[in-house]
Design a protein around this motif. Structure first.
Motif, PDB file in Angstrom:
ATOM      1  N   ASP A   1       0.728  -1.211  -0.027  1.00 31.54           N
ATOM      2  CA  ASP A   1       0.074   0.030  -0.084  1.00 31.54           C
ATOM      3  C   ASP A   1       0.929   1.179  -0.135  1.00 31.54           C
ATOM      4  O   ASP A   1       0.635   2.299  -0.703  1.00 31.54           O
ATOM      5  N   LYS A   2       1.944   1.246   0.840  1.00 36.63           N
ATOM      6  CA  LYS A   2       2.813   2.336   0.840  1.00 36.63           C
ATOM      7  C   LYS A   2       3.671   2.583  -0.677  1.00 36.63           C
ATOM      8  O   LYS A   2       3.649   3.648  -1.138  1.00 36.63           O
ATOM      9  N   LEU A   3       3.916   1.480  -1.206  1.00 35.80           N
ATOM     10  CA  LEU A   3       4.402   1.412  -2.563  1.00 35.80           C
ATOM     11  C   LEU A   3       3.409   2.241  -3.420  1.00 35.80           C
ATOM     12  O   LEU A   3       3.886   2.988  -4.378  1.00 35.80           O
ATOM     13  N   ALA A   4       2.326   1.824  -3.403  1.00 40.58           N
ATOM     14  CA  ALA A   4       1.295   2.210  -4.542  1.00 40.58           C
ATOM     15  C   ALA A   4       0.966   3.629  -4.038  1.00 40.58           C
ATOM     16  O   ALA A   4       0.992   4.584  -4.929  1.00 40.58           O
ATOM     17  N   ALA A   5       0.798   4.054  -2.822  1.00 39.84           N
ATOM     18  CA  ALA A   5       0.757   5.317  -2.583  1.00 39.84           C
ATOM     19  C   ALA A   5       1.896   6.224  -3.000  1.00 39.84           C
ATOM     20  O   ALA A   5       1.557   7.722  -3.191  1.00 39.84           O
ATOM     21  N   ALA A   6       2.999   5.934  -3.042  1.00 41.05           N
ATOM     22  CA  ALA A   6       4.230   6.691  -3.605  1.00 41.05           C
ATOM     23  C   ALA A   6       4.294   6.611  -4.794  1.00 41.05           C
ATOM     24  O   ALA A   6       5.207   7.088  -5.562  1.00 41.05           O
ATOM     25  N   GLY A   7       3.507   5.655  -5.545  1.00 39.36           N
ATOM     26  CA  GLY A   7       3.745   5.584  -7.144  1.00 39.36           C
ATOM     27  C   GLY A   7       4.830   4.710  -7.543  1.00 39.36           C
ATOM     28  O   GLY A   7       5.302   4.783  -8.673  1.00 39.36           O
ATOM     29  N   LEU A   8       5.158   3.665  -6.417  1.00 41.66           N
ATOM     30  CA  LEU A   8       6.230   3.036  -6.838  1.00 41.66           C
ATOM     31  C   LEU A   8       5.967   1.688  -6.937  1.00 41.66           C
ATOM     32  O   LEU A   8       4.924   1.253  -6.500  1.00 41.66           O
TER      33      LEU A   8
END
Length: 129
Positions: free
Chosen positions: A105-112
């Motif tokens: 989820d953190k990756l997705a939020a950061a666009g990574l």
């Protein structure tokens, strides 16, 4: 709780922990690497974490006990400053699914993406941003 057996599976890239109560957990190397308890990953306070990417192929090059309370893995990307206490490993075993989802989820939020290379800066500085 201290595991009765610890096995590093290089082929499947998992650390297997077996406990006296019969429970066995398999923690992927990538998971262990991205949730490393080190300051390099966790930062020195809330909100200072460095999001880890590009760790899908990471291996555990070496793993050694630290006293009677922790394991210290050396990862193939050079990261070796995380001390994984028995309590922290047990926490990871019990919360693996939720922690992995939180990471994704953190990756997705950061666009990574999981496979994105780490930025050159790497978040190494502990000064003000």
């Amino acid at each position: 709780m201290i595991p009765t057996n610890v096995v590093v599976h290089q082929q499947s890239k998992v650390l297997e922990l077996s406990y006296e109560n019969g429970n066995t957990f398999r923690l992927p190397f990538e998971f262990l690497r991205v949730v490393s308890p080190s300051a390099e990953v966790q930062g020195h306070g809330p909100g200072q974490e460095t999001l880890q990417t590009g760790k899908r192929e990471v291996l555990i090059a070496n793993i050694e006990p630290v006293g009677h309370y922790a394991l210290k893995p050396s990862f193939s990307d050079g990261h070796d400053s995380g001390l994984y206490s028995w309590d922290y490993l047990q926490f990871l075993c019990e919360n693996q699914e939720a922690l992995w989802k939180e990471h994704l989820d953190k990756l997705a939020a950061a666009g990574l993406d999981r496979d994105a290379p780490m930025s050159a800066a790497g978040g190494k500085s502990c000064g003000s941003h």
